[in-house]
Design an enzyme around this catalytic site. Structure first.
Site, PDB file in Angstrom:
ATOM      1  N   GLU A  84     -16.728  38.364   8.613  1.00 61.84           N
ATOM      2  CA  GLU A  84     -17.997  37.640   8.599  1.00 61.84           C
ATOM      3  C   GLU A  84     -18.178  36.935   7.255  1.00 61.84           C
ATOM      4  O   GLU A  84     -18.115  37.592   6.206  1.00 61.84           O
ATOM      5  CB  GLU A  84     -19.156  38.628   8.848  1.00 61.84           C
ATOM      6  CG  GLU A  84     -19.075  39.254  10.235  1.00 61.84           C
ATOM      7  CD  GLU A  84     -19.835  40.565  10.356  1.00 61.84           C
ATOM      8  OE1 GLU A  84     -20.642  40.884   9.461  1.00 61.84           O
ATOM      9  OE2 GLU A  84     -19.596  41.301  11.345  1.00 61.84           O
ATOM     10  N   LEU A 134     -20.461  38.025  14.459  1.00 65.50           N
ATOM     11  CA  LEU A 134     -20.958  39.256  13.861  1.00 65.50           C
ATOM     12  C   LEU A 134     -20.655  40.446  14.785  1.00 65.50           C
ATOM     13  O   LEU A 134     -21.474  40.807  15.629  1.00 65.50           O
ATOM     14  CB  LEU A 134     -22.470  39.111  13.628  1.00 65.50           C
ATOM     15  CG  LEU A 134     -23.099  39.902  12.490  1.00 65.50           C
ATOM     16  CD1 LEU A 134     -24.524  39.441  12.247  1.00 65.50           C
ATOM     17  CD2 LEU A 134     -23.034  41.381  12.694  1.00 65.50           C
ATOM     18  N   GLU A 153     -18.325  43.948  14.308  1.00 64.14           N
ATOM     19  CA  GLU A 153     -17.335  44.738  13.568  1.00 64.14           C
ATOM     20  C   GLU A 153     -16.304  45.409  14.459  1.00 64.14           C
ATOM     21  O   GLU A 153     -15.122  45.482  14.128  1.00 64.14           O
ATOM     22  CB  GLU A 153     -18.036  45.785  12.704  1.00 64.14           C
ATOM     23  CG  GLU A 153     -18.664  45.230  11.428  1.00 64.14           C
ATOM     24  CD  GLU A 153     -19.988  44.516  11.650  1.00 64.14           C
ATOM     25  OE1 GLU A 153     -20.531  44.600  12.770  1.00 64.14           O
ATOM     26  OE2 GLU A 153     -20.478  43.863  10.714  1.00 64.14           O
ATOM     27  N   GLN A 178     -18.107  43.569   6.001  1.00 65.10           N
ATOM     28  CA  GLN A 178     -18.916  43.043   4.900  1.00 65.10           C
ATOM     29  C   GLN A 178     -19.432  44.115   3.931  1.00 65.10           C
ATOM     30  O   GLN A 178     -19.508  43.882   2.728  1.00 65.10           O
ATOM     31  CB  GLN A 178     -20.061  42.210   5.452  1.00 65.10           C
ATOM     32  CG  GLN A 178     -20.607  41.215   4.457  1.00 65.10           C
ATOM     33  CD  GLN A 178     -21.444  40.149   5.141  1.00 65.10           C
ATOM     34  OE1 GLN A 178     -22.638  40.347   5.320  1.00 65.10           O
ATOM     35  NE2 GLN A 178     -20.837  39.061   5.525  1.00 65.10           N
ATOM     36  N   PHE A 179     -19.772  45.279   4.483  1.00 67.35           N
ATOM     37  CA  PHE A 179     -20.122  46.434   3.654  1.00 67.35           C
ATOM     38  C   PHE A 179     -19.647  47.675   4.409  1.00 67.35           C
ATOM     39  O   PHE A 179     -19.630  47.686   5.644  1.00 67.35           O
ATOM     40  CB  PHE A 179     -21.638  46.541   3.425  1.00 67.35           C
ATOM     41  CG  PHE A 179     -22.148  45.627   2.366  1.00 67.35           C
ATOM     42  CD1 PHE A 179     -22.126  45.999   1.026  1.00 67.35           C
ATOM     43  CD2 PHE A 179     -22.636  44.375   2.697  1.00 67.35           C
ATOM     44  CE1 PHE A 179     -22.593  45.139   0.046  1.00 67.35           C
ATOM     45  CE2 PHE A 179     -23.089  43.510   1.718  1.00 67.35           C
ATOM     46  CZ  PHE A 179     -23.076  43.894   0.390  1.00 67.35           C
ATOM     47  N   ILE A 234     -18.923  49.840   8.681  1.00 63.70           N
ATOM     48  CA  ILE A 234     -17.541  50.116   9.091  1.00 63.70           C
ATOM     49  C   ILE A 234     -17.498  51.105  10.256  1.00 63.70           C
ATOM     50  O   ILE A 234     -16.506  51.196  10.964  1.00 63.70           O
ATOM     51  CB  ILE A 234     -16.724  50.657   7.874  1.00 63.70           C
ATOM     52  CG1 ILE A 234     -15.250  50.261   8.001  1.00 63.70           C
ATOM     53  CG2 ILE A 234     -16.879  52.168   7.725  1.00 63.70           C
ATOM     54  CD1 ILE A 234     -14.438  50.508   6.731  1.00 63.70           C
ATOM     55  N   PRO A 241     -18.646  51.196  13.282  1.00 67.95           N
ATOM     56  CA  PRO A 241     -18.219  50.729  14.614  1.00 67.95           C
ATOM     57  C   PRO A 241     -16.724  50.414  14.713  1.00 67.95           C
ATOM     58  O   PRO A 241     -16.230  50.187  15.807  1.00 67.95           O
ATOM     59  CB  PRO A 241     -19.047  49.452  14.831  1.00 67.95           C
ATOM     60  CG  PRO A 241     -20.213  49.587  13.915  1.00 67.95           C
ATOM     61  CD  PRO A 241     -19.685  50.322  12.719  1.00 67.95           C
ATOM     62  N   HIS A 280     -26.019  49.923   2.106  1.00 60.33           N
ATOM     63  CA  HIS A 280     -25.027  49.110   1.394  1.00 60.33           C
ATOM     64  C   HIS A 280     -24.325  49.898   0.288  1.00 60.33           C
ATOM     65  O   HIS A 280     -23.738  49.302  -0.606  1.00 60.33           O
ATOM     66  CB  HIS A 280     -25.692  47.877   0.777  1.00 60.33           C
ATOM     67  CG  HIS A 280     -26.004  46.797   1.761  1.00 60.33           C
ATOM     68  ND1 HIS A 280     -26.905  46.954   2.778  1.00 60.33           N
ATOM     69  CD2 HIS A 280     -25.506  45.535   1.911  1.00 60.33           C
ATOM     70  CE1 HIS A 280     -26.975  45.828   3.487  1.00 60.33           C
ATOM     71  NE2 HIS A 280     -26.137  44.964   2.993  1.00 60.33           N
TER      72      HIS A 280
HETATM   73  C1  LIG Z   1     -23.659  45.449  11.464  1.00 62.38           C
HETATM   74  C2  LIG Z   1     -23.863  44.571  10.294  1.00 62.38           C
HETATM   75  N1  LIG Z   1     -22.897  43.726   9.936  1.00 62.38           N
HETATM   76  C3  LIG Z   1     -23.055  42.916   8.875  1.00 62.38           C
HETATM   77  C4  LIG Z   1     -24.212  42.942   8.156  1.00 62.38           C
HETATM   78  C5  LIG Z   1     -24.407  42.010   6.962  1.00 62.38           C
HETATM   79  N2  LIG Z   1     -25.412  40.995   7.367  1.00 62.38           N
HETATM   80  C6  LIG Z   1     -26.699  41.166   7.056  1.00 62.38           C
HETATM   81  S1  LIG Z   1     -27.652  40.028   7.836  1.00 62.38           S
HETATM   82  C7  LIG Z   1     -26.320  39.290   8.538  1.00 62.38           C
HETATM   83  C8  LIG Z   1     -26.513  38.102   9.427  1.00 62.38           C
HETATM   84  C9  LIG Z   1     -27.498  38.406  10.490  1.00 62.38           C
HETATM   85  O1  LIG Z   1     -27.691  37.253  11.257  1.00 62.38           O
HETATM   86  P1  LIG Z   1     -28.846  37.217  12.335  1.00 62.38           P
HETATM   87  O2  LIG Z   1     -28.651  38.328  13.307  1.00 62.38           O
HETATM   88  O3  LIG Z   1     -28.845  35.848  12.887  1.00 62.38           O
HETATM   89  O4  LIG Z   1     -30.166  37.520  11.556  1.00 62.38           O
HETATM   90  P2  LIG Z   1     -30.822  36.670  10.376  1.00 62.38           P
HETATM   91  O5  LIG Z   1     -30.252  37.194   9.102  1.00 62.38           O
HETATM   92  O6  LIG Z   1     -30.490  35.238  10.600  1.00 62.38           O
HETATM   93  O7  LIG Z   1     -32.277  36.948  10.494  1.00 62.38           O
HETATM   94  C10 LIG Z   1     -25.161  39.936   8.190  1.00 62.38           C
HETATM   95  C11 LIG Z   1     -23.809  39.532   8.632  1.00 62.38           C
HETATM   96  C12 LIG Z   1     -25.194  43.860   8.548  1.00 62.38           C
HETATM   97  N3  LIG Z   1     -26.347  43.978   7.892  1.00 62.38           N
HETATM   98  N4  LIG Z   1     -24.998  44.649   9.627  1.00 62.38           N
END
Ligand SMILES: Cc1ncc(C[n+]2csc(CCOP(=O)(O)OP(=O)(O)O)c2C)c(N)n1
Ligand SMILES: Cc1ncc(C[n+]2csc(CCOP(=O)(O)OP(=O)(O)O)c2C)c(N)n1
Ligand SMILES: [Mg+2]
Ligand SMILES: [Mg+2]
Lengths: 363, 326, 363, 326
Positions: free
Chosen positions: D29, D58, D60, D82-83, D87, D89, D129
């Site tokens: 991601e 998005l 994992e 990403q963090f 991990i 999942p 995180h």
């Molecule tokens: C399972 C997971 N993977 C990665 C992340 C890192 N991360 C935080 S927000 C985000 C994007 C989220 O996109 P969206 O669902 O469209 O929500 P938005 O941030 O646009 O409100 C990511 C990849 C996370 N928090 N949780």
């Protein structure tokens, strides 16, 4: 034997503040829209203050909801008090509407668990950071409501990126087959950090994720607080009365960086963003109310003043709250602390660590 | 009062818990109409109805996730993951949510859920049906991990797990389901979730095990007794939180310890127990702590399963090594 | 702004052996159907033998594909040799078509890893027991084909129950947005152990799971080997030539118990099952071929005799294969055995364990 | 030759690996256009193109799962989670597939993939995180677990991980990304995946750590040196498979051992090391093995993070306890 589906789209208030069909029943008296406007302004003022606190190192990484206030406020305002909200991490507007206080929100984003011990909506879920992982919780909450034969429903808000997670498909499917009282609202702000929705999925709409689960699904203009409120209210009422789950995709736009840790200029141009400022959710309501003779410059000034004062006071209060005792690291791990942890707590209490409040800027 | 197999005593505990507390729900794949692939939930649907015994779609992550939602709302879900090889998709919910809901919300929302799952090897099952990931789960703060070793233990510990106000993973050794019977009165008596059980007293060497390996430890103790070695056998049925004191006290007496588990050696839960001995227990040790475990390899398919699983002979041999040390 | 979708259904050969429209191009010469029929018979004979071996304690728990042979054979026969098959655990017919030998299949189900070391289709994936977990692998295989600009595709077969797993939604979505050369075939045998598809999902079709991913999706009569073959061949060719992923739901029925460890009478009546015997996939092809003058009683007898002999010989060969050396538990853990494992292997080789072949009945 | 931060040396190693082997892909991601949320993959998309640097949806579990498919087809995917809090999942794919594809197929299909993930606490990050689940991953047979402790180590170990023919989880301590610089020549030299590093020699006490805690261990060694105690400091950068010999040899010399990690105490990887000492290393031990670790609680939110994370003072104090023992 061909099976057909369709995804509709609704909007009431166009970006220019004109009504598209006419006002829906709940807003027969256009005055009912005023509190929605006020709540969106409150969310925006809160966001701005939170970002400012972050800039000066007095708040942790923060996710602004700039431009998406109509999704949060429209959805939350459609809820009854006894419904349960399950937000992601960008729904401050919804949480504030529900009675979570600005101080609580700041505490949470400032790195203090007490921020999730809401004194208001005791059953609402806290912010959920692992994307989409709260969506199955909504299914469990809805199942609880159904099994108890209560007229309540769960409202779950998730992002466009979240729709790619298996959790969402699993949850939607169960909500569908068990006809659970839950409404899923997708805040499609068109970005998941740097990934635009066009690279997130080939699906023409995000609403059609619900087709896979056999649940009614539709799109609304997510910058139109009236449309969001109408769609969610209808879906919630159907949910509470045995009609099962639904999915609503609210199309909006993330006007700010993903979070304060992000720099969106790395992956999108200002030119991509600026047209969306013309569609953002506050202006159109203000225009509409003004043209309807329900809102004046003075009202606006008054609102801004009041809201700013409230949020400033909240920030001051937040900054004055001392850090919790070290013992609290342990105290909520289990209802009753096991022996092993008693020993560890003892050790922790004996340590001398650098004072840690308020938190510094994060990466 | 009746002689029951473990799968029956589990069934009895589930029925009892559902009887005494309307908040208790049973859910999972094939737990309803079919009564569970091992029959652990047999008859519950007929007795308690479809509102309390729910056949779920095939979705482990959501089973765990919706249980969190149910629990936060005051229900006491007892979810089944059909085999422990399919528990991995639940770890996200266990680690990121179930185990921390209480602390995240300073006690406002809690998560009294139980995740039951048939675990371990020894039944020559198909691939992925013989896993022992208890140590992975035991690393998650805020989660209890329980593994019964007999019908009676299963009954009392499962009742305790269901009544407990916090999340519990309850791993049921498949090879014990029908291995032997035990007098199991349906008296509603729970067993403690924070104590090891001293299964057999002895003063020469301490054998520590849990789940199916406990029988091997007891078997080893019999073998050792024939040679005049009195083994103390401890059942660590509640791995987490760990009752360290009982183990340390025993080893303080015997000076020797053998820990047995089916899971791979490295980072298995035996390591934690050995580490406690190397720490607070060091002065007691008269011989190296022996671990008798699965190897650091994938559990082989059935033809070679017996060459993988440790048994009473290995435990006895390890005990003898500790006895003859120095 | 309403978006519309539809899921079509195709069938060529009706249960009574009559052609519905006409034969598709690949079967312009109806003789091409003969090998498909033979392969289905072979799968059925194999299944019967495997169950018999299990009954006498000489095979482990086994999942018969009785009644679903057209899905496996139809799909596999649409593949080119260089395509990659990713089966679940009930696709013996597909694996046999691909060149996995009956001995290899028996070895696997008899508890010996060598059964997955196919001498024939070296790149095909082994049986996958954790439901749906192989579906993302197919996405990876397809991505590999695409990145290398090869005219190859991945074919992934999964069950109706599998469609409830998040893995499937995640994989479909990525295959859709990246336009990957992969075809997902759902063997909708209408049961996931004791759970009928009506309690698995509220979706009217399983094909519509593909709508959520924006990929072309359709239903076929899964008891019609011609329809399955046609649909899969078309989808594979589109995949190989840059047209992206598709999803095909093949509607069939699980005539046997879930596995040899299952007793389906606990959750379904014979009366539910018997109508499906009228629709099973072999009879209709035999009727069709017979009526077309392409198949005689003698052909049938000959086929059965030959196939039985082949499978009996395979069973004998399987039973004669000695168990692997204990060392093999270790030898394939890493390419090069680390020190720690060298010590452990030493220990294992020194142990005396009960001899362990062939395996006994399992729970 | 340049002084690099760890995030830069990781970037350098990725570029190097992609340069030298066309089978190496980077995916995850935000790894492409954005260059990774920590900038670890910055510039790779521009340099190697969209066929080799893939921004994924998005998801994992699918990132891990499709990496298995890619690897089986001969690619060498380097996927980023990403963090490490996200991990979990992927564990299903790691435990049920990546780590066993080789043994399941008797070597016909293999899985040379790397899963990179920013891990650990200390940067006052948002919830979820700051996780340190290395022991959960280290229990999976067939999987390597690597954690670098410096720019140079990150460079050499990541190259080794990518070149390795088997799956590797590579956990990158976020608080080291920009903590300090180190001379890191881009010489393509890999570091061994099966050896501990002796970071500092000493004969009085052995300090064992990995990742971010190594700096605390070195800090403690400095403190101890001022008191005349010579600590030997070992970096267990390659947790699994474990190089037990180096640790045992050191403790054979010092007789005293302190193990430090951020992860919770119970069933943390420190337990495995202590267990080895309680076994084959017992005769060397002159004092109880000390573990200086996170508590068996959820990592608190930033305001209390510093009260949770162990540091050099605790390590030094533990070392003093071992020194003054008896
Ligand atoms: C399972 C997971 N993977 C990665 C992340 C890192 N991360 C935080 S927000 C985000 C994007 C989220 O996109 P969206 O669902 O469209 O929500 P938005 O941030 O646009 O409100 C990511 C990849 C996370 N928090 N949780
Ligand atoms: C992830 C996972 N959960 C549960 C199981 C146990 N199990 C084996 S097959 C099966 C049902 C599968 O149904 P379906 O996908 O329709 O395939 P079918 O067996 O009908 O071919 C279940 C629940 C499993 N193997 N994997
Ligand atoms: Mg978004
Ligand atoms: Mg099925």
């Amino acid at each position: 034997m061909t099976v057909r589906f369709e995804i509709g789209f609704t909007r009431y208030l166009a970006p220019n503040g004109k009504l598209v069909p006419g006002l829906p029943p709940f807003a027969a008296d256009a005055k009912t829209i005023i509190p929605l406007y006020e709540a969106m302004v409150r969310a925006r003022v809160f966001d701005a203050k939170a970002v400012a606190l972050w800039r000066t190192g007095r708040l942790g990484t923060f996710a602004s909801s700039l431009g998406q206030e109509a999704v949060a406020v429209g959805a939350a305002s459609a809820m009854q008090e006894t419904d349960v909200l399950l937000p992601s991490f960008r729904e401050h507007g919804a949480q504030l509407w529900r009675g979570v206080t600005p101080v609580e929100l700041l505490l949470y984003w400032g790195g203090d668990e007490r921020g999730s011990d809401f004194k208001g909506p005791r059953q609402d879920f806290p912010v959920c950071v692992p994307v989409a992982s709260h969506v199955p919780h909504a299914v469990g909450v809805a199942l609880a409501c159904k099994l108890r034969r209560e007229r309540r429903a769960a409202l779950c808000i998730l992002g466009d990126g979240a729709t790619s997670k298996g959790d969402v498909a699993e949850a939607l499917n169960i909500a569908g087959v068990w006809r659970l009282p839950v409404v899923f609202v997708i805040n499609n702000n068109q970005w998941a950090i740097s990934v635009p929705v066009s690279r997130q999925t080939a699906a023409e709409t995000l609403a059609q994720k619900g087709i896979a689960a056999g649940i009614p699904s539709l799109q609304v203009d997510g910058n139109d607080v009236v449309a969001v409120r109408m769609a969610v209210a209808g879906a919630l009422e159907r949910a509470r009365t045995g009609g099962g789950a639904s999915l609503i995709e609210a199309i909006t736009y993330r006007l700010a960086d993903h979070t304060t840790a992000d720099d969106a200029s790395r992956y999108r141009d200002d030119a991509d963003v600026s047209p969306h400022w013309l569609e953002e959710p506050l202006i159109r309501v203000r225009t509409f109310l003004t043209e309807a003779g329900l809102w004046s410059k003075k009202d606006e000034e008054h609102l801004l003043q009041e809201t700013t004062a409230e949020i400033e006071a909240a920030a001051t209060a937040y900054l004055g709250i001392p850090t919790q005792n070290v013992s609290t690291i342990f105290d909520y791990t289990f209802e009753k602390l096991p022996e092993d942890l008693v020993t560890q707590r003892q050790h922790a209490l004996g340590r001398r660590v650098q004072s840690a409040a308020p938190p510094a800027v994060q990466s | 009062m009746a002689e029951l197999k473990m799968v029956q005593s589990i069934n009895l505990a589930l029925a009892r818990a559902m009887e005494e507390d309307a908040r208790v729900l049973v859910l999972g794949e094939d737990v309803g109409v079919d009564g569970g692939v091992f029959r652990a939930t047999e008859g519950l649907l007929g007795r308690f109805g479809a509102d309390r015994v729910l056949d779920t779609p095939l979705a482990e992550a959501a089973i765990a996730g919706l249980s969190v939602g149910l629990a936060a709302q005051g229900f006491r879900p007892v979810a089944e993951i059909q085999f422990t090889g399919f528990i991995y998709p639940t770890i996200d919910q266990l680690a990121n949510h179930a185990s921390r809901l209480r602390t995240r919300t300073r006690g406002r929302l809690t998560c009294p859920m139980v995740l039951r799952s048939p675990a371990g090897g020894g039944i020559r099952a198909v691939e992925h049906h013989s896993e022992s990931p208890e140590a992975m789960l035991a690393q998650i703060p805020g989660l209890r991990v329980v593994i019964p070793s007999s019908p009676l233990k299963a009954y009392g510990l499962l009742l305790a797990a269901i009544r407990d106000p916090d999340p519990v993973v309850f791993l049921e050794p498949t090879r014990l389901y029908r291995a032997f019977m035990e007098e199991t009165p349906d008296d509603g008596a729970a067993l403690p979730l924070d104590s090891c059980f001293i299964q057999r007293e002895g003063s020469h060497v301490t054998l520590v095990a849990w789940g199916a390996m406990l029988r091997d430890a007891l078997g080893a103790a019999d073998l050792l007794a024939q040679e005049g070695t009195e083994a103390e056998v401890i059942d660590v049925a509640t791995l987490k939180p760990l009752d360290e004191a009982t183990i340390l006290e025993s080893v303080a007496k015997t000076g020797r310890c053998v820990i047995a588990h089916e899971a791979p050696l490295t980072a298995g839960f035996g390591a934690e127990i050995a580490a406690r001995l190397a720490g607070r227990g060091l002065t007691s040790l008269l011989a190296p702590v022996e671990r008798v475990t699965g190897y650091d390899t994938v559990m082989p398919l059935p033809r070679l399963e017996a060459a993988y699983l440790p048994g009473q002979d290995e435990i006895a041999a390890a005990a003898r090594r500790t006895m003859s040390y120095k």
